[in-house]
Design an enzyme around this catalytic site. Sequence first.
Site, short mmCIF file in Angstrom:
data_model
loop_
_atom_site.label_atom_id
_atom_site.label_comp_id
_atom_site.label_asym_id
_atom_site.label_seq_id
_atom_site.Cartn_x
_atom_site.Cartn_y
_atom_site.Cartn_z
N CYS A 198 -1.85 9.48 -13.25
CA CYS A 198 -2.35 9.22 -14.60
C CYS A 198 -1.31 8.38 -15.36
O CYS A 198 -0.14 8.73 -15.39
CB CYS A 198 -2.59 10.54 -15.32
SG CYS A 198 -2.95 10.32 -17.07
N ASN A 232 3.88 -0.53 -7.58
CA ASN A 232 3.19 -1.31 -6.56
C ASN A 232 1.72 -1.42 -6.91
O ASN A 232 1.06 -0.41 -7.16
CB ASN A 232 3.31 -0.63 -5.18
CG ASN A 232 2.89 -1.54 -4.05
OD1 ASN A 232 3.59 -2.49 -3.73
ND2 ASN A 232 1.74 -1.27 -3.46
N GLU A 233 1.24 -2.64 -7.00
CA GLU A 233 -0.19 -2.89 -7.19
C GLU A 233 -0.84 -1.89 -8.15
O GLU A 233 -1.74 -1.13 -7.77
CB GLU A 233 -0.91 -2.90 -5.84
CG GLU A 233 -0.47 -4.05 -4.97
CD GLU A 233 -1.31 -4.23 -3.71
OE1 GLU A 233 -2.05 -3.30 -3.35
OE2 GLU A 233 -1.23 -5.30 -3.11
N CYS A 238 -8.25 6.80 -15.25
CA CYS A 238 -8.26 8.27 -15.30
C CYS A 238 -9.01 8.70 -16.54
O CYS A 238 -8.95 8.03 -17.58
CB CYS A 238 -6.80 8.73 -15.34
SG CYS A 238 -6.56 10.46 -15.78
N GLU A 382 3.84 -10.18 -1.08
CA GLU A 382 3.40 -9.64 0.21
C GLU A 382 2.47 -10.66 0.87
O GLU A 382 1.68 -11.33 0.19
CB GLU A 382 2.60 -8.34 0.04
CG GLU A 382 3.39 -7.15 -0.41
CD GLU A 382 2.50 -5.90 -0.53
OE1 GLU A 382 1.43 -5.86 0.12
OE2 GLU A 382 2.87 -5.00 -1.29
N TRP A 390 -6.72 -3.71 7.81
CA TRP A 390 -7.80 -3.21 6.96
C TRP A 390 -8.94 -4.20 6.75
O TRP A 390 -9.97 -3.84 6.20
CB TRP A 390 -7.26 -2.77 5.60
CG TRP A 390 -6.35 -3.75 4.92
CD1 TRP A 390 -4.98 -3.72 4.95
CD2 TRP A 390 -6.70 -4.89 4.15
NE1 TRP A 390 -4.46 -4.77 4.23
CE2 TRP A 390 -5.50 -5.51 3.73
CE3 TRP A 390 -7.91 -5.47 3.76
CZ2 TRP A 390 -5.47 -6.67 2.94
CZ3 TRP A 390 -7.89 -6.61 2.98
CH2 TRP A 390 -6.67 -7.20 2.58
N GLU A 430 -0.45 2.78 8.25
CA GLU A 430 -0.21 1.34 8.42
C GLU A 430 0.54 1.01 9.70
O GLU A 430 1.15 -0.05 9.82
CB GLU A 430 0.49 0.81 7.16
CG GLU A 430 -0.44 0.97 5.97
CD GLU A 430 0.03 0.33 4.67
OE1 GLU A 430 1.22 0.47 4.36
OE2 GLU A 430 -0.81 -0.28 3.98
N LYS A 431 0.45 1.92 10.67
CA LYS A 431 1.21 1.70 11.91
C LYS A 431 0.70 0.50 12.70
O LYS A 431 1.42 -0.08 13.50
CB LYS A 431 1.20 2.96 12.78
CG LYS A 431 -0.15 3.33 13.33
CD LYS A 431 -0.11 4.65 14.06
CE LYS A 431 -1.50 4.99 14.58
NZ LYS A 431 -1.68 6.43 14.76
C1 GAL Z 1 -0.88 -3.94 -0.10
C2 GAL Z 1 0.09 -2.84 -0.48
C3 GAL Z 1 1.08 -2.58 0.63
C4 GAL Z 1 0.36 -2.47 1.95
C5 GAL Z 1 -0.44 -3.71 2.19
C6 GAL Z 1 -1.15 -3.73 3.51
O1 GAL Z 1 -2.02 -3.88 -0.90
O2 GAL Z 1 0.79 -3.20 -1.63
O3 GAL Z 1 1.79 -1.41 0.34
O4 GAL Z 1 -0.48 -1.35 1.93
O5 GAL Z 1 -1.41 -3.83 1.17
O6 GAL Z 1 -1.82 -4.95 3.68
#
Ligand code: GAL
Length: 763
Positions: A198, A232-233, A238, A382, A390, A430-431
């Site tokens: 929150c 982060n992002e 909420c 990133e 994903w 995320e492995k």
């Molecule tokens: C981003 C996130 C990272 C990681 C990445 C994977 O959205 O900030 O921590 O999860 O995606 O692609």
Amino acid sequence: MPRGARFRAPTAGLLILRNGPYGTGPRDIRMPHHATDILRRRLVQGALGLTASLALPGRLRAWLPDRAPDGAGAAPPDRYAPVVARFPHILHGGDWNPDQWLHEPAVIEQDFALMEKAGCNTFSVGIFAWGRLEPAEGRFEFGWLDEVLDGLARRGWNALLATPSGAKPRWMSEEYEEVRRIDAQGRREPHGSRHNHCFTSPVYRDKVRIINTRLAERYKTHPALAGWHISNEYSGTCYCSFCLAAFRAWLRSRYATLDALNAAYWSAFWSQTFQWWDQIDPRESPMDALSLDWQRFTTHQTVDFMRHEIAPLKAATPHLPVTTNMMGTFGGLDYWRFTEISDRMSWDAYPQLRDWRAAVGLAMTHDMYRTMKGGLPFILMESTPSNTNWQQTPSLKQPGQHRQEMLLAIGHGADATMYFQWRKGRGAFEKMHGAVVDHEGSDRTRVFQDVAAHGALLRTLDAVVGTTVRPEVALVHDWEVRWALGFTQGPRRGPGEWGAPYDKEYVPTLVDHYRPFWKLGISVDAIESLSPFDRYRLIVAPMLFMLKPGVVERLKAFVTGGGTLVLTYLSGVVNETGLVHRGGLPGSGLRELAGVWAEEVDSLPPDAPRRITAVPGNALGLIGEHPVRDYCERVHAEGASVLATCAAGFFAGMPVLTVNRVGAGRVYYLAARPAEDALHDQVVAGLARTVRLTRNLDVDLPEGVTVQSRSGGGRTFLFLHNCTDRELSIDLGVTRLTDVTDGTVLAGLAHLPPFMSRVVEIS
Ligand code: GAL
């Protein structure tokens, strides 16, 4: 918790916005990686944070920025300082999670050796490490982080030290349930995974203040500390009592009286009139103005939270930059509102560059992050060195594509190319996500070699650091306009992706308007409707559905002074609370400016035979017939000249593209959505001639090739990209180009191999 278990359909009255960082259509819409992320990235939010109120006669108080956007008024610098003042190089590195390897110190030592080989120099550390930093309430363990930062410092490298608020430790969720969000159905969320705290909870804010203060005090003089990676992002929303109370307080400060709010919301509709402030609940409403305000408030509250995070950091290290990593064109937050408290803009880009069209949406988003701080180079915080885990079908990068993806970012103004992630973890979510260092563990992988080659290339690009571009063209990308479009039911249902039934494809439409400039190699800024207009010669504002206070006046001044403005269908329809302008559309003075009256808008089925026909001899040089899709307005010219008309049905002969001379400038109005590139290309080619726009390189480019540019310090760097998987050639004529990275001279018919990007100067 099983995947998907927390996904719920949106509550009635809430618009869920799709997340498409690249805006290039459904295939490129980013699939978040688990249910919590799906939820957080889909919930609506927003605000006019960082604003001051102005009393406007006879209406609710309007909200405008309390200072000019960055750079406005002052002469912009020729060349900016590097991201890290003491380090005049492009930053290269990424998210590094030594906190997951504390049981194997040898791995961390090996990391340092591999980083050297990869030509890396900067790492974001501690992003999700709160559990390691404060394993029990008030018990802090910084020893491991000391060693990590010492290791970076010994090598002269940089740490972007993260504040760990993106993932709270388990003890906190158990001890203080208020830190966990309340969802749209009123249920307290479980501890969950991350990005689910929150933003209003006093306890969470206090815990964040404590850990951030500890980090700042401990490392403020550490030689590796180069800047702060805030959380982060940020995302999500909420509905706890703290948040709802804050929302109501925010509404009071915005509207002052309930009568003003009721009037602004048109709340007599379906007996929705509010009698007490406490009745206001953003979850249940047929009033799009309430949903819009909830979006604004959520942005406001997130900005406020970030400001709270930054305070102890700035107290200890006022000289260091702070930034937070954003998600492209993510629909949930108005990222423009973060520009003032961010020293740099940074974003996370995960494109799938399967064909050149995907590169266009990416380019537009890069341009926006550069524009957000008035041309200041941004951080690609990133990107994946390989593939993600994903996306629907996360492809590996083909040979050349890694170099290209990195040079695309730099060419649009990035002074940092960073990855998620440095090393693959052995377990958890995320492995399988791409990383510089694979489970195999050595420098022998193809991905590692690509990264190392990029690291070596960067050593030749120091002169690019701090350079920028000053485009003559601006494209308006405004979150509030997008929200207003998305919350308005009609004139048709959108594709409905991501539960956004009224979606009008705002971002893909912007990309359609941006693409022709990319093809011609003409640089573009991506501004919001509150940005300064006077530095441009051409402004393209597709679907400017909502008019914020002052925008029409500023557009009028821009055009009268000689600027060229392009408007489209669905412009000037509503005010800042979603009330439709009376007196004919486009409203609030745009009708006079454009010299057209848009009497009706038709919603087209997929097979509609409606077409745009060029008027012979028209001033833009348009030719042929062009299909349209989705929207076509019945427009009457009221002083504007007609350049193209409608070719079928009862619309036949009605204007579809017009131009109106106003003062020293012109306003174009496009009344239908072109279904193909050709009309966009012709219009922009015509505009480029009429407005005399400068191409970055004055040669014809084959489809899939672009040239971007950065200047400063007396040099101009051209970034030449072949974004196709075919070899293509450019006829350079008498122009000679020298590649600054390897000295190759390009002359005559220059060949560009598949996915080739070069950084060149005109010799
Ligand atoms: C981003 C996130 C990272 C990681 C990445 C994977 O959205 O900030 O921590 O999860 O995606 O692609």
